[in-house]
Enzyme design. Structure first.
Site, PDB file in Angstrom:
ATOM      1  N   GLU A   1       0.900  -1.187   0.002  1.00  6.70           N
ATOM      2  CA  GLU A   1      -0.001  -0.016  -0.085  1.00  6.70           C
ATOM      3  C   GLU A   1       0.817   1.157  -0.088  1.00  6.70           C
ATOM      4  O   GLU A   1       1.908   1.145   0.644  1.00  6.70           O
ATOM      5  CB  GLU A   1      -0.833   0.116   1.336  1.00  6.70           C
ATOM      6  CG  GLU A   1      -1.681  -1.037   1.010  1.00  6.70           C
ATOM      7  CD  GLU A   1      -2.993  -0.954   2.113  1.00  6.70           C
ATOM      8  OE1 GLU A   1      -4.031  -1.367   2.017  1.00  6.70           O
ATOM      9  OE2 GLU A   1      -2.852  -0.510   3.221  1.00  6.70           O
TER      10      GLU A   1
ATOM     11  N   CYS B   1       6.183  -4.895  14.736  1.00  7.91           N
ATOM     12  CA  CYS B   1       5.552  -4.199  16.143  1.00  7.91           C
ATOM     13  C   CYS B   1       4.333  -4.612  16.414  1.00  7.91           C
ATOM     14  O   CYS B   1       3.471  -4.674  15.760  1.00  7.91           O
ATOM     15  CB  CYS B   1       5.675  -2.558  15.834  1.00  7.91           C
ATOM     16  SG  CYS B   1       7.091  -1.972  15.160  1.00  7.91           S
TER      17      CYS B   1
ATOM     18  N   CYS C   1       1.080  -2.796  14.974  1.00  7.34           N
ATOM     19  CA  CYS C   1       1.008  -2.534  13.503  1.00  7.34           C
ATOM     20  C   CYS C   1       0.630  -3.775  12.724  1.00  7.34           C
ATOM     21  O   CYS C   1       0.995  -4.800  13.055  1.00  7.34           O
ATOM     22  CB  CYS C   1       2.421  -1.925  13.047  1.00  7.34           C
ATOM     23  SG  CYS C   1       2.558  -1.642  11.453  1.00  7.34           S
TER      24      CYS C   1
ATOM     25  N   GLY D   1       6.981  -2.054   5.988  1.00 10.23           N
ATOM     26  CA  GLY D   1       8.253  -2.486   6.033  1.00 10.23           C
ATOM     27  C   GLY D   1       9.269  -1.780   6.605  1.00 10.23           C
ATOM     28  O   GLY D   1       9.062  -0.610   7.023  1.00 10.23           O
ATOM     29  N   GLU D   2      10.433  -2.273   6.914  1.00  7.65           N
ATOM     30  CA  GLU D   2      11.653  -1.303   7.606  1.00  7.65           C
ATOM     31  C   GLU D   2      12.632  -1.081   6.442  1.00  7.65           C
ATOM     32  O   GLU D   2      13.527  -1.876   5.788  1.00  7.65           O
ATOM     33  CB  GLU D   2      12.094  -2.455   8.737  1.00  7.65           C
ATOM     34  CG  GLU D   2      13.498  -2.027   9.266  1.00  7.65           C
ATOM     35  CD  GLU D   2      13.687  -0.613   9.500  1.00  7.65           C
ATOM     36  OE1 GLU D   2      12.849  -0.198  10.439  1.00  7.65           O
ATOM     37  OE2 GLU D   2      14.404   0.382   9.069  1.00  7.65           O
TER      38      GLU D   2
ATOM     39  N   SER E   1      12.076   6.419   7.869  1.00  3.39           N
ATOM     40  CA  SER E   1      11.637   6.312   9.076  1.00  3.39           C
ATOM     41  C   SER E   1      11.964   4.608   9.392  1.00  3.39           C
ATOM     42  O   SER E   1      11.885   4.005   8.701  1.00  3.39           O
ATOM     43  CB  SER E   1      10.058   6.203   9.406  1.00  3.39           C
ATOM     44  OG  SER E   1       9.579   5.865  10.448  1.00  3.39           O
TER      45      SER E   1
ATOM     46  N   SER F   1      11.482   5.541  15.014  1.00  2.00           N
ATOM     47  CA  SER F   1      10.411   5.154  15.669  1.00  2.00           C
ATOM     48  C   SER F   1      10.616   4.447  16.957  1.00  2.00           C
ATOM     49  O   SER F   1      11.208   3.341  17.161  1.00  2.00           O
ATOM     50  CB  SER F   1       9.529   3.869  14.989  1.00  2.00           C
ATOM     51  OG  SER F   1       9.317   4.857  13.588  1.00  2.00           O
TER      52      SER F   1
ATOM     53  N   HIS G   1       8.991   4.732  20.609  1.00  2.00           N
ATOM     54  CA  HIS G   1       7.749   4.136  21.210  1.00  2.00           C
ATOM     55  C   HIS G   1       7.968   3.880  22.718  1.00  2.00           C
ATOM     56  O   HIS G   1       6.788   3.352  23.206  1.00  2.00           O
ATOM     57  CB  HIS G   1       7.349   2.843  20.375  1.00  2.00           C
ATOM     58  CG  HIS G   1       6.944   3.077  18.976  1.00  2.00           C
ATOM     59  ND1 HIS G   1       6.539   4.357  18.359  1.00  2.00           N
ATOM     60  CD2 HIS G   1       7.396   2.403  17.988  1.00  2.00           C
ATOM     61  CE1 HIS G   1       6.718   4.222  17.072  1.00  2.00           C
ATOM     62  NE2 HIS G   1       7.206   2.770  16.679  1.00  2.00           N
TER      63      HIS G   1
ATOM     64  N   ASN H   1      -3.740   4.499  16.189  1.00  2.00           N
ATOM     65  CA  ASN H   1      -4.859   4.279  15.142  1.00  2.00           C
ATOM     66  C   ASN H   1      -5.564   3.257  15.351  1.00  2.00           C
ATOM     67  O   ASN H   1      -4.879   1.981  15.204  1.00  2.00           O
ATOM     68  CB  ASN H   1      -4.492   4.592  13.899  1.00  2.00           C
ATOM     69  CG  ASN H   1      -3.933   5.950  13.529  1.00  2.00           C
ATOM     70  OD1 ASN H   1      -4.702   6.779  13.726  1.00  2.00           O
ATOM     71  ND2 ASN H   1      -2.581   6.244  13.342  1.00  2.00           N
TER      72      ASN H   1
ATOM     73  N   CYS I   1      -0.990   5.667  10.124  1.00  2.95           N
ATOM     74  CA  CYS I   1       0.293   4.798  10.735  1.00  2.95           C
ATOM     75  C   CYS I   1      -0.264   3.698  11.382  1.00  2.95           C
ATOM     76  O   CYS I   1      -1.319   3.501  12.073  1.00  2.95           O
ATOM     77  CB  CYS I   1       0.926   5.790  11.702  1.00  2.95           C
ATOM     78  SG  CYS I   1       2.181   6.714  10.877  1.00  2.95           S
TER      79      CYS I   1
END
Ligand code: SF4
Length: 356
Positions: A94, A119, A122, A175-176, A207, A231, A233, A306, A349
């Site tokens: 996406e 994560c 996610c 993805g990372e 990111s 990121s 967190h 979210n 996100c």
């Protein structure tokens, strides 16, 4: 040999080599690149100043785009548009376009199908990694968005520079990115080159949740250095291991590497922090984060979780979010609450997945 490869996998130097091998003049490669990246024309038959033998060579040997837009989702809450992109092997990714006036429009691109970091909050990582995206699959996301917006300019409130509305890129989709660094770097070369999409590195933000020194070093050596968003967190390692389970580095190392990248490049450094109710969003958590980042001279973006289907997490109440921000600001840390975009189409996100 070239069949089924994508035009967008190659830099101009490589395309020139391929064209020369076929006894076409080198300048034909740059002409073809101009059609693809500047005019967003993907069908060789429509590249009117190319001779028939070059058009035939392109049609037979090099797909101009290997990926296609399968579905488009438009938010009713804001002007966000999400693209479900089908890759040549049937995998899906996406891409999200956040249209705004005043040159702030941004596209959020993916670098992997799925994600191995998993994560806890996610959706992208729920099924692990399918595969790395190719160079072309990374660059094509921007071509698709530009072409779609050009074709639909009036309905998407994109009035300026209609042929190439993408002004900023955030590499924050599925993805990372730093687990696919080599392909990403080549895609960045295409995205920033004058013969390619011609976008400035200052308008690109990468990111990462893992921030490995070795991969950052590759970026620095290549001189293709975007702004960096890390990121985080969590401000303590036990909690971060639960939230970002497949990151090997501890928090101290992550912060050290990020600061090293900033001093090596002079680029902007931001830390991102998803706020989860009763998990990492208390005043005590904010105090820990403030102590960690106090003397780092960085910006912090707070992202209110979210909602996603079947998640154990929920967003904290607004008063807790404001309190969290206040603690950081009082510690002298520039802190923003990032507005989520496209929540009704699961484009915000942590919500990206292959909707198919
Ligand atoms: S937040 Fe980013 S790194 Fe973590 S699972 Fe999702 S896509 Fe991967």
């Amino acid at each position: 040999m070239l069949k089924s490869l994508s035009f967008t996998d190659y830099t101009l130097a490589e395309l020139t080599g391929i064209f020369r091998e076929k006894n076409f003049p080198a300048y034909r490669a740059e002409q073809a690149a101009g059609w693809v990246y500047k005019k967003l024309v993907f069908s060789p038959g429509k590249m009117t100043d190319l001779p028939p033998d070059v058009k035939a060579f392109l049609s037979d040997n090099l797909h101009v785009t290997g990926s296609i837009i399968e579905r488009v989702f438009e938010s009713k809450l804001d002007s966000t548009v999400k693209f479900l992109v089908k890759l040549a092997d049937g995998n899906y990714i996406e891409t999200v376009f956040m249209a705004e006036s005043g040159g702030k429009s941004a596209v959020c691109i993916s670098t992997q199908a799925g994600c191995p970091i998993k994560c806890a909050f996610c959706v992208s990582g729920r099924n692990g990694l399918k595969r790395n995206l190719t160079v072309g699959e990374i660059a094509e996301q921007i071509l698709h968005v530009n072409a779609h917006c050009r074709d639909n300019a009036s309905s998407h409130n994109v009035k300026e520079s209609q042929s190439r509305p993408v002004r900023n890129i955030v590499i924050m989709g599925m993805g990372e990115p730093l687990l696919n660094t080599d392909n990403l770097l080549k895609a960045l070369e295409i995205i920033t080159a004058k013969w390619g999409l011609g976008m400035g590195l200052n308008r690109i933000t990468l990111s990462t949740a893992i921030c490995p020194r070795e991969q950052l070093d590759k970026l620095v050596k290549s001189k293709l250095v975007p702004n960096l968003a890390v990121s985080l967190h969590a401000a303590d390692d036990n909690l971060r291991k639960k939230l970002v389970p497949h990151c090997k580095a501890d928090i101290a190392e992550i912060v050290r590497n990020a600061k090293w990248y900033r001093s090596a490049t002079g680029k902007e450094l931001t830390f991102e922090y998803v706020l989860l109710r009763d998990v990492n969003s208390s005043a005590k958590d904010a105090g820990n984060l403030a102590r960690l980042l106090k003397r780092c001279n960085v910006k912090v973006n707070l992202i209110v979780f979210n909602a996603v289907k079947d998640s154990e997490f929920s967003p904290p109440p607004e008063k807790d979010v404001l309190k969290f921000q206040d603690v950081l600001i009082r510690a002298g840390i520039m802190t923003f609450i990032r507005q989520s975009r496209g929540q009704d189409i699961s484009a915000a996100c942590g919500q990206l997945t292959s909707s198919e």
